[in-house]
Write a protein that holds these residues in place. Structure first.
Motif, PDB file in Angstrom:
ATOM      1  N   ASP A   1       0.838  -1.197   0.000  1.00  0.00           N
ATOM      2  CA  ASP A   1       0.000   0.000   0.000  1.00  0.00           C
ATOM      3  C   ASP A   1       0.875   1.250   0.000  1.00  0.00           C
ATOM      4  O   ASP A   1       2.050   1.192   0.344  1.00  0.00           O
ATOM      5  CB  ASP A   1      -0.981  -0.005   1.167  1.00  0.00           C
ATOM      6  N   PRO A   2       0.320   2.378  -0.413  1.00  0.00           N
ATOM      7  CA  PRO A   2       1.093   3.616  -0.467  1.00  0.00           C
ATOM      8  C   PRO A   2       1.702   4.011   0.882  1.00  0.00           C
ATOM      9  O   PRO A   2       2.805   4.542   0.936  1.00  0.00           O
ATOM     10  CB  PRO A   2       0.074   4.660  -0.945  1.00  0.00           C
ATOM     11  N   ALA A   3       1.008   3.725   1.975  1.00  0.00           N
ATOM     12  CA  ALA A   3       1.555   4.052   3.293  1.00  0.00           C
ATOM     13  C   ALA A   3       2.814   3.236   3.570  1.00  0.00           C
ATOM     14  O   ALA A   3       3.774   3.741   4.157  1.00  0.00           O
ATOM     15  CB  ALA A   3       0.510   3.817   4.372  1.00  0.00           C
ATOM     16  N   GLY A   4       2.818   1.993   3.142  1.00  0.00           N
ATOM     17  CA  GLY A   4       4.008   1.160   3.290  1.00  0.00           C
ATOM     18  C   GLY A   4       5.167   1.687   2.478  1.00  0.00           C
ATOM     19  O   GLY A   4       6.318   1.651   2.914  1.00  0.00           O
ATOM     20  N   CYS A   5       4.867   2.195   1.287  1.00  0.00           N
ATOM     21  CA  CYS A   5       5.910   2.785   0.447  1.00  0.00           C
ATOM     22  C   CYS A   5       6.468   4.038   1.113  1.00  0.00           C
ATOM     23  O   CYS A   5       7.686   4.247   1.131  1.00  0.00           O
ATOM     24  CB  CYS A   5       5.363   3.120  -0.939  1.00  0.00           C
ATOM     25  N   ALA A   6       5.595   4.855   1.668  1.00  0.00           N
ATOM     26  CA  ALA A   6       6.039   6.079   2.340  1.00  0.00           C
ATOM     27  C   ALA A   6       6.939   5.745   3.523  1.00  0.00           C
ATOM     28  O   ALA A   6       7.956   6.421   3.755  1.00  0.00           O
ATOM     29  CB  ALA A   6       4.837   6.902   2.788  1.00  0.00           C
ATOM     30  N   ALA A   7       6.593   4.697   4.251  1.00  0.00           N
ATOM     31  CA  ALA A   7       7.416   4.286   5.389  1.00  0.00           C
ATOM     32  C   ALA A   7       8.788   3.814   4.918  1.00  0.00           C
ATOM     33  O   ALA A   7       9.809   4.139   5.540  1.00  0.00           O
ATOM     34  CB  ALA A   7       6.716   3.188   6.175  1.00  0.00           C
TER      35      ALA A   7
END
Length: 80
Positions: free
Chosen positions: A38-44
């Motif tokens: 998910d995009p949040a995982g990518c941001a992390a």
């Protein structure tokens, strides 16, 4: 998704600037990454890389932002 969001996703792919990927390859890599994370995982992951490798982070993010801008037409960015 915004260009910034897409750049963060691209940042987490194995593609490199030295690969000189085509727009089609960039879009496919982003699509594949979004299927797996998910995009949040990518941001992390981007944040982790920025902390672990600040010397490399800026150049890779600049490349990711420029590559996304060239790989997606403005109308695709609004719809993505």
């Amino acid at each position: 998704m915004s260009a910034s969001d897409l750049a963060q996703v691209l940042f987490t792919t194995p593609l490199q600037a030295s690969d000189r990927p085509t727009a089609e390859r960039v879009r496919a890599a982003i699509h594949d990454r979004l299927r797996c994370a998910d995009p949040a995982g990518c941001a992390a992951r981007v944040a982790q890389e920025a902390g672990d490798h600040p010397d490399l982070y800026a150049a890779r993010m600049r490349w990711a932002l420029e590559t996304v801008a060239h790989s997606y037409a403005p109308c695709h960015l609004a719809a993505a």
